[in-house]
Design a protein around this motif. Structure first.
Motif, short mmCIF file in Angstrom:
data_model
loop_
_atom_site.label_atom_id
_atom_site.label_comp_id
_atom_site.label_asym_id
_atom_site.label_seq_id
_atom_site.Cartn_x
_atom_site.Cartn_y
_atom_site.Cartn_z
N GLY A 1 -12.81 -54.40 28.16
CA GLY A 1 -12.72 -53.86 26.81
C GLY A 1 -13.97 -53.20 26.30
N ARG A 2 -15.05 -53.15 27.08
CA ARG A 2 -16.32 -52.57 26.66
C ARG A 2 -16.51 -51.21 27.32
NH1 ARG A 2 -20.57 -55.48 25.00
NH2 ARG A 2 -19.71 -57.33 26.05
N PHE A 3 -16.78 -50.17 26.51
CA PHE A 3 -17.05 -48.86 27.08
C PHE A 3 -18.40 -48.88 27.79
CE2 PHE A 3 -19.12 -44.72 26.79
CZ PHE A 3 -18.17 -43.90 27.41
N VAL A 4 -18.41 -48.39 29.02
CA VAL A 4 -19.63 -48.39 29.83
C VAL A 4 -19.78 -47.06 30.53
CG1 VAL A 4 -19.56 -50.89 30.21
CG2 VAL A 4 -18.48 -49.35 31.87
N ARG A 5 -21.03 -46.75 30.87
CA ARG A 5 -21.33 -45.65 31.78
C ARG A 5 -21.94 -46.27 33.03
NH1 ARG A 5 -23.84 -42.99 27.21
NH2 ARG A 5 -22.47 -41.41 26.30
N ASP A 6 -21.21 -46.23 34.11
CA ASP A 6 -21.63 -46.89 35.33
C ASP A 6 -21.46 -45.94 36.50
OD1 ASP A 6 -22.34 -49.67 36.59
OD2 ASP A 6 -20.71 -48.86 37.82
N LYS A 7 -22.51 -45.82 37.33
CA LYS A 7 -22.46 -44.91 38.46
C LYS A 7 -21.41 -45.33 39.48
CE LYS A 7 -27.30 -43.45 38.11
NZ LYS A 7 -28.62 -43.40 38.80
N VAL A 8 -21.22 -46.63 39.64
CA VAL A 8 -20.22 -47.11 40.61
C VAL A 8 -18.83 -46.67 40.19
CG1 VAL A 8 -19.15 -49.16 41.60
CG2 VAL A 8 -21.63 -49.07 41.32
N LEU A 9 -18.49 -46.83 38.93
CA LEU A 9 -17.16 -46.46 38.45
C LEU A 9 -16.97 -44.95 38.47
CD1 LEU A 9 -16.87 -48.92 35.42
CD2 LEU A 9 -16.11 -49.25 37.78
N LYS B 1 -26.01 -52.23 25.64
CA LYS B 1 -24.85 -52.77 26.37
C LYS B 1 -23.94 -51.65 26.91
CE LYS B 1 -23.72 -55.21 22.75
NZ LYS B 1 -24.90 -55.02 21.86
N ILE B 2 -24.53 -50.49 27.18
CA ILE B 2 -23.75 -49.36 27.68
C ILE B 2 -23.65 -49.39 29.20
CG2 ILE B 2 -25.66 -47.74 27.99
CD1 ILE B 2 -22.26 -46.91 26.40
N GLU B 3 -24.49 -50.22 29.85
CA GLU B 3 -24.48 -50.33 31.30
C GLU B 3 -24.19 -51.76 31.69
OE1 GLU B 3 -28.17 -48.93 32.84
OE2 GLU B 3 -27.97 -46.91 31.99
N VAL B 4 -23.62 -51.94 32.88
CA VAL B 4 -23.31 -53.26 33.40
C VAL B 4 -23.73 -53.31 34.87
CG1 VAL B 4 -21.38 -53.68 31.83
CG2 VAL B 4 -20.96 -52.55 34.02
N VAL C 1 -23.47 -58.06 31.68
CA VAL C 1 -23.53 -57.05 30.62
C VAL C 1 -24.88 -57.06 29.92
CG1 VAL C 1 -21.05 -57.16 30.23
CG2 VAL C 1 -22.56 -58.65 28.93
N ASN C 2 -25.77 -57.97 30.32
CA ASN C 2 -27.07 -58.10 29.67
C ASN C 2 -28.14 -57.34 30.45
OD1 ASN C 2 -28.97 -58.98 27.81
ND2 ASN C 2 -29.38 -60.89 28.92
#
Length: 697
Positions: free
Chosen positions: A304-312, A351-354, A345-346
């Motif tokens: 449910g959290r919007f993220v910017r992740d290179k893996v995804l 909290k935009i990256e995981v 998530v920390n």
């Protein structure tokens, strides 16, 4: 006479930064300065405040969130919700640093299930702006007002919920305020922040007001509370998918839903650990034709959290590799559900990256989810949508594998008579065509009949009909496999072949109108998918015989090794992936502590720059999974082979051959695009034809 320096430069000392400075004592910083430093990480612009306050509203269980702005959020940001509220005695604590109700121990931190958890957002915001809170907790008779600057606490009138008002952002740090853009730009960022939340929570309504004017409103999607908890998991997932489609259409437009397919994929648990957690990927992925020039409609959510992740991002892009043309960017909204203990998530202040505990598993899950969703040919979906009037993206066929020919025929009833079948054209002299022959390419990967290893292929409509063979060979194949039988009376999704245009296109008729097929592009995809299937069969055989998962590409040793200066990371990658490089047909060995030598390259790339090839492969291996790099390299080779083996332009085909090609397209994965991402067919409806000739006007 001295030099005439500009006045503002005359008295600036040279090498000021290098001059020794007097020693300063180590001391603790005041709390206000600490909060302002923290605000520099958390609050970048008004949109950052909006994001943090909406996070708190959603964590409070709100069903309606209203955001009110003045001057793009610089003069005022007010976020109202109808959540659980804050108790009177907890209001003063809420503005203190590291005060939160989300976590209380290390276990809670390692399994965060809420949007916020740090407990520093309100304190940081209060240090750089005037902040007030109005809140009434559930079950309380009164609401209370807290002034963040003076600490005044007094009763006020308000319904259950919380309102946080932030006025004059960055008033205490005027240097930060100079970096803000125009009001219109800041408003756009605030709207985008709320839009990202709206895409993740269709059960919550959102409204944005600016200068007293309603800018955006997304009503709560009805039906969330109507689901029966005793329903089967499949029914509940279908219900959630319908609500998500409604919210996606409201936020991104109905065209997004119409030009996308539903994604729903779950990784399987280990056999020895039946309770092992799985990764679920769901949402919608845009079809290749919906790709854009910018990556502005790519949304990834983790729990449910919007993220910017290179893996995804890389996983989603990999799924579109052989169906997108050029540098177009796909569109998608993907939601990853994973055990909170398996994702950290920390790792970023906002909290935009995981960080995933097993990034390879998540990468494979996202890639397979999107690939499977895009694999089904869309011809049947488009035909069903045209008959029912439902947008093609919302039909059930869009989320299922390709149907066999018989099943497709059973679905669609005859709506109008098709053109009669005429006599076949004269036989074709296939010897006149240059390039590799499809039959020869198939022998490279399988010794038997290629039709036996092609999933969903009908032996009577196998690739032998399309093989570039001589007259004798074609007659032999026709005698053994047989030409396609006359088409039954029915509505095939790609219709019935009428003629060939300029030796390039096939013209066919279906109930919607005219179908135009690029025969080379279509056959190229069919051959490519068949080669991949045959390679998969061979890989499985090799795994059972020798334990090697993937066959090695043919390699050619270099007479003189190509050396190049390498970074320590490249040297370490080459030493750690020796077997992977061998599978790719490369042999890279250390020549010196800072030099690598390329001693062998793939046979098909023997004429290229060996050093540049080695650098590119090592960079890929350093960033991505080895199996992903190997599969990509093999697919590129198979794509080249399929391009050479496909039927060429200016070759006359009989009607039987054209119809067989259409039937193969309907049963082949990803047949809507060729290997290079170009479309293989287009539909021209009767309405479009009528408009060209001004009929009915």
């Amino acid at each position: 006479m001295g030099l005439d320096y500009p006045r503002h430069l005359k008295y600036i000392p040279v090498n000021t930064a290098l001059s020794p400075s007097p020693r300063r004592p180590i001391r603790e910083l005041p709390d206000e300065l600490i909060s302002q430093i923290a605000a520099g990480e958390v609050v970048e612009r008004p949109a950052s405040v909006v994001r943090e306050l909406v996070d708190n509203a959603l964590d409070a269980g709100a069903s309606q969130v209203t955001v009110r702005l003045l001057a793009g959020g610089v003069r005022l940001i007010a976020v109202e919700d109808d959540g659980a509220g804050i108790l009177r005695e907890e209001l003063p604590i809420a503005l203190k640093r590291h005060a939160t109700s989300k976590i209380s121990n290390l276990h809670d931190l390692e399994s965060v299930g809420t949007m916020g958890f740090r407990g520093e957002a309100l304190a940081a915001i209060n240090s750089i702006a005037d902040c007030v809170i109005l809140s009434r907790a559930t079950g309380q008779n009164n609401a209370f007002f807290l002034d963040g600057r003076t600490g005044e606490l007094k009763p006020v009138a308000r319904s259950t919920g919380t309102t946080v008002e932030v006025k004059e952002l960055f008033f205490s740090t005027p240097a930060r305020r100079k970096f803000l853009k125009t009001d219109a730009t800041e408003l756009a960022h605030c709207v985008e922040a709320v839009r990202r939340h709206a895409l993740a929570r269709p059960d919550v309504g959102f409204a944005i007001w600016h200068e007293g004017r309603l800018v955006e409103q997304w009503r709560r999607c009805q039906g969330q509370d109507d689901s029966d908890p005793n329903d089967a998991p499949g029914a509940s997932r279908e219900h959630a998918g319908a609500l998500l489609d409604q919210r996606l259409a409201d936020v991104l437009g109905s065209e997004f839903v119409e030009r996308s397919v539903r994604v729903d994929y779950r990784t399987s648990s280990n056999s020895h650990l039946q309770s092992a957690p799985t990764v679920r990927v769901w949402g919608r992925a845009g079809i290749p034709d919906a790709a854009r020039s910018r990556a502005d409609q790519q949304f990834c959510y983790v729990n449910g959290r919007f993220v910017r992740d290179k893996v995804l991002t890389h996983a989603a892009r990999s799924a579109y590799e052989d169906v997108l043309h050029g540098h177009r960017q796909p569109v998608y909204a993907l939601y990853i559900d994973i055990d909170p203990t398996r994702v950290d998530v920390n790792v970023h202040p906002t909290k935009i990256e995981v960080r995933f505990r097993d990034s390879r598993e998540v990468h494979q899950a996202v890639r397979h989810a999107v690939e499977d969703a895009l694999a089904a040919p869309r011809a049947a979906t488009a035909a069903a949508a045209a008959q029912t009037g439902t947008p093609s993206g919302q039909t059930a066929a869009a989320s299922h594998p390709a149907l066999p020919n018989a099943a497709v025929h059973d679905i669609y009833e005859t709506k109008r008579p098709l053109a009669p079948m005429y006599s076949a054209q004269p036989a074709i002299n296939f010897e006149a065509t240059a390039g590799h022959r499809v039959s020869d390419l198939e022998l490279l990967w399988h010794k038997g009949d290629p039709a036996q290893t092609s999933p969903g292929a009908n032996p009577a409509q196998s690739a032998g009909v399309w093989a570039s063979a001589g007259p004798d060979q074609s007659n032999t194949r026709a005698a053994t496999a047989g030409l396609p039988a006359p088409l039954p009376a029915g509505d095939w999704p790609l219709g019935r072949a009428l003629a060939q245009l300029q030796g390039i296109y096939i013209l066919a008729e279906n109930t919607q109108g005219l179908i135009i097929v690029d025969m080379h592009a279509a056959h190229e995809r069919i051959v490519y998918e068949r080669l991949k299937a045959q390679l998969l069969v061979q890989s499985a055989a090799n795994t059972s015989d020798s334990g090697q998962a993937l066959p090695a590409l043919a390699s050619q040793p270099l007479l003189i090794p190509a050396t190049f200066a390498a970074t320590p990371n490249e040297v370490a990658t080459a030493e750690a992936h020796t077997e992977t490089l061998r599978t790719l047909g490369l042999e890279i060995t250390p020549f010196s502590p800072k030099t690598l030598a390329v001693r062998a390259v793939p046979t098909t790339l023997a004429q290229g720059d060996a050093a540049e090839l080695a650098r590119g492969v090592l960079a890929e291996l350093a960033q991505h999974d080895a199996s992903t790099v190997i599969q990509r390299a093999q697919n590129e080779l198979l794509s080249t082979m399929a391009c050479h083996g496909a039927v060429r332009a200016n070759r006359r085909l009989t009607l039987e051959e054209m119809n067989a090609l259409l039937r193969q397209m309907e049963a082949t994965d990803r047949s809507d695009q060729c290997n290079h991402g170009r479309p293989t067919w287009r539909q021209v409806s009767i309405k479009e034809l009528d408009a060209l000739f001004l009929r009915g006007r």
